[in-house]
Scaffold this active site. Structure first.
Site, PDB file in Angstrom:
ATOM      1  N   GLU A   1      42.726  87.724 -10.962  1.00 29.08           N
ATOM      2  CA  GLU A   1      43.464  88.612 -12.023  1.00 29.08           C
ATOM      3  C   GLU A   1      42.320  88.733 -13.011  1.00 29.08           C
ATOM      4  OE1 GLU A   1      45.586  87.737 -15.920  1.00 29.08           O
ATOM      5  OE2 GLU A   1      43.913  86.564 -14.995  1.00 29.08           O
ATOM      6  N   TRP A   2      41.006  88.344 -12.976  1.00 26.48           N
ATOM      7  CA  TRP A   2      39.886  88.482 -13.815  1.00 26.48           C
ATOM      8  C   TRP A   2      39.938  87.687 -15.026  1.00 26.48           C
ATOM      9  CZ3 TRP A   2      41.275  94.246 -13.311  1.00 26.48           C
ATOM     10  CH2 TRP A   2      41.044  94.334 -11.813  1.00 26.48           C
ATOM     11  N   GLY A   3      40.759  86.612 -15.182  1.00 23.50           N
ATOM     12  CA  GLY A   3      41.223  86.043 -16.255  1.00 23.50           C
ATOM     13  C   GLY A   3      41.707  86.775 -17.458  1.00 23.50           C
TER      14      GLY A   3
ATOM     15  N   ASP B   1      33.984  90.216 -12.863  1.00 26.45           N
ATOM     16  CA  ASP B   1      33.116  90.325 -11.544  1.00 26.45           C
ATOM     17  C   ASP B   1      31.699  89.941 -11.948  1.00 26.45           C
ATOM     18  OD1 ASP B   1      35.175  91.229 -10.139  1.00 26.45           O
ATOM     19  OD2 ASP B   1      33.927  92.891  -9.376  1.00 26.45           O
TER      20      ASP B   1
ATOM     21  N   ASP C   1      43.672  90.812  -5.449  1.00 28.31           N
ATOM     22  CA  ASP C   1      43.175  91.553  -6.589  1.00 28.31           C
ATOM     23  C   ASP C   1      44.080  92.011  -7.571  1.00 28.31           C
ATOM     24  OD1 ASP C   1      40.806  92.471  -8.019  1.00 28.31           O
ATOM     25  OD2 ASP C   1      39.934  93.448  -6.168  1.00 28.31           O
TER      26      ASP C   1
END
Ligand code: GCU
Length: 520
Positions: free
Chosen positions: A196-198, A218, A163
């Site tokens: 890394e959520w883009g 998310d 994460d």
């Protein structure tokens, strides 16, 4: 050249052959850990439990049990993964992470052993930061990469979700490469999920770093969230491939916040996009409806297709979206997806998918299982938020007789109605008179369209590349020159060009010939 490199080159060559197109961009070479040649399938508890008290080893064992007892393992689901809140807030005296004894009284290694005992794989979570995301402040791996990777390897971990919380502003590539290198040195093959959520466009740099990377923030269990993830992720098709996948986040199917049609859309689009299929619902509680979505093997086969091509968007008009995915056997998957609030007709064509021209195609609806043929048009009335998902297969390639070569005295005529194309071949009435086509294999069946208005059969020898493969094949009377019928023969044609010739064996010459269909 390493085995993995050779495999990748072979796969790329196959991709070119199957799609018939030239790659416009050379993708960055993939992380060569040999893992996740198809997108990961499995489970992660986060979407159903977050850090609530029901996240325990009892739950995770129960999921592993259900994977086996309910046929999910047989359908391809392999990884049983745990998310945040499995550890205590403090490392031990040696600096090692410590499993929370309230949630995991037997520790993580015992849980991994249990999962392995079911023939499944086990995954864990931590953050590329000083702490994970939870407010309780569980330790992250930033600065502890090798120690944590070694501990995970010693427990038998097969998959790490890494994460992005509490990253201290350290460069993302630096942080994610550090863990890649630590995993490689751990001595255990561990699939590596970059979460890394883009934020730093990981699709542009992460193929040599991780096996998959989150392309979005998310997901949550509602239509607006799910479809927004799809809308972002579907533009990234060129970056996905075997061993390196775009990740629009885990599945919400079964969590209760969407309708059955919306969950089918969710599952359809994730499969089209070669996304991870990580179940995010508590399988001990979900309905049979949800199991039937998650166990749709036709849809799973799209996700797990060995070519590893993510679907591209063929058209997108006011929320009516057509996706197409190239499959390893040359088929195409086609999704007609309705993001609007009203039923709408969505249309495309076989040729728009690049499947190549054929006289007919088979369309299998992968949700209703209905099969029909089409000459090329693909269209359906699609309810609001639903997706019609097809597998499109090429029936046959048609070679018209007007493009054939004829021996002396033969003509291309059009005086007897009912033929296809612009005419038919009228071979000379003589022994040895012939009609010849140039065709492409591979194929297994030749079908000749013809008419014979006499009362006597018109036999021919069928030759392939100069060798007679069927002698004296009768073309019986059709009753009239305007009544057309077919004669078929099973003939194995290897891939590549071939010459097919029909040679008359009687003085009547051949029947009037309309076309040759070459079927796979
Ligand atoms: C007729 C008919 C032709 C046919 C021919 C034949 O002339 O019009 O189309 O080819 O008979 O016996 O072969």
């Amino acid at each position: 050249m390493s085995f993995l490199r050779r495999t990748a080159v072979a796969a790329a060559a196959f991709a070119l052959a199957a799609s018939g197109t030239v790659l416009s961009q050379t993708p960055a070479s993939a992380l060569e850990n040999g893992l996740l040649r198809t997108p990961p399938m499995g489970f992660n508890n986060w979407n159903s439990t977050q850090c609530k008290a029901d996240f325990t080893e009892t739950m995770i064992r129960g999921i592993a049990d259900i994977f086996v007892s309910k046929g999910l393992k047989d359908a391809g689901y392999t990884y049983v993964n745990i998310d945040d809140c499995w550890a205590l807030p403090d490392r031990d005296a040696k600096g090692d992470l410590v499993p929370d004894p309230a949630r995991f009284p037997h520790g993580i290694k015992a849980l991994a052993d249990y999962v392995h005992g079911k023939g499944l794989k086990f995954g864990i979570y931590t953050s590329a930061g000083t702490h994970t995301c939870n407010k309780a402040g569980f330790p992250g791996a930033l600065g502890h990469e090798q120690q944590d990777a070694n501990l995970f390897a010693s427990w038998g971990v097969d998959y790490l979700k890494y994460d992005n919380c509490n990253n201290q502003g350290v460069d993302a590539q630096q942080r994610y490469k550090a863990m890649r290198d630590a995993l490689a040195k751990s001595g255990r093959p561990i699939a590596y999920s970059i979460c890394e959520w883009g934020q730093n466009k990981p699709w542009t740099w992460a193929a040599p770093v991780g096996n998959l990377w989150r392309s979005t923030g998310d997901i949550s269990d509602k239509w607006s969230s799910m479809i927004a993830k799809a809308q972002t992720n579907r533009g990234l098709a060129q970056y996905a491939g075997p061993g390196h996948w775009n990740d629009p986040d885990m599945l919400e199917v079964g969590n209760g916040g969407m309708t059955a049609a919306e969950y089918r859309t969710h599952f359809s689009l994730w499969a089209m996009m070669a996304a991870p299929l990580l179940i995010g619902s508590d399988l001990r509680k979900v309905s049979d409806d949800s199991f039937s979505i998650l166990k749709n093997t036709d849809v799973i086969a799209l996700d797990q297709d060995p070519l590893g091509k993510q679907a591209t968007v063929l058209s997108s008009n006011g929320g009516l979206v057509v996706y197409s995915k190239v499959l390893a056997n040359g088929d195409r998957a086609v999704a007609l997806s309705n993001e609007t609030t009203a039923t709408a007709t969505i249309s495309t064509s076989a040729s728009a998918t690049g499947i190549g021209s054929a006289s007919s195609y088979t369309l299998k609806d992968l949700w209703t299982k209905a099969i029909r043929t089409t000459s090329g048009s693909i269209s359906a009335s699609v309810p609001s938020h639903a997706t019609v998902l097809y597998r499109l297969s090429s029936g046959a390639s048609r070679y018209e007789a007007e493009s054939a070569s004829l021996s002396a005295g033969g003509t291309i005529d059009s005086n007897h109605a009912g033929f296809s194309g612009t005419g038919f071949a009228n071979g000379a009435n003589a022994i040895g008179s012939y009609v010849e086509w140039q065709v492409s294999g591979p194929a297994s069946t030749l079908t000749f369209g013809y008419a014979n208005g006499t009362t006597t059969a018109r036999p021919v020898d069928i030759s392939v590349d100069g060798t007679v493969v069927a002698a004296g094949v009768p073309f019986p009377s059709t009753g009239a020159w305007t009544t057309w019928s077919t004669v078929s023969r099973t003939v194995a044609l290897a891939a590549g060009p071939h010459t097919i010739r029909l040679t008359a064996t009687t003085a009547d010459g051949p029947a009037n010939l309309d076309y040759l269909d070459v079927s796979p």
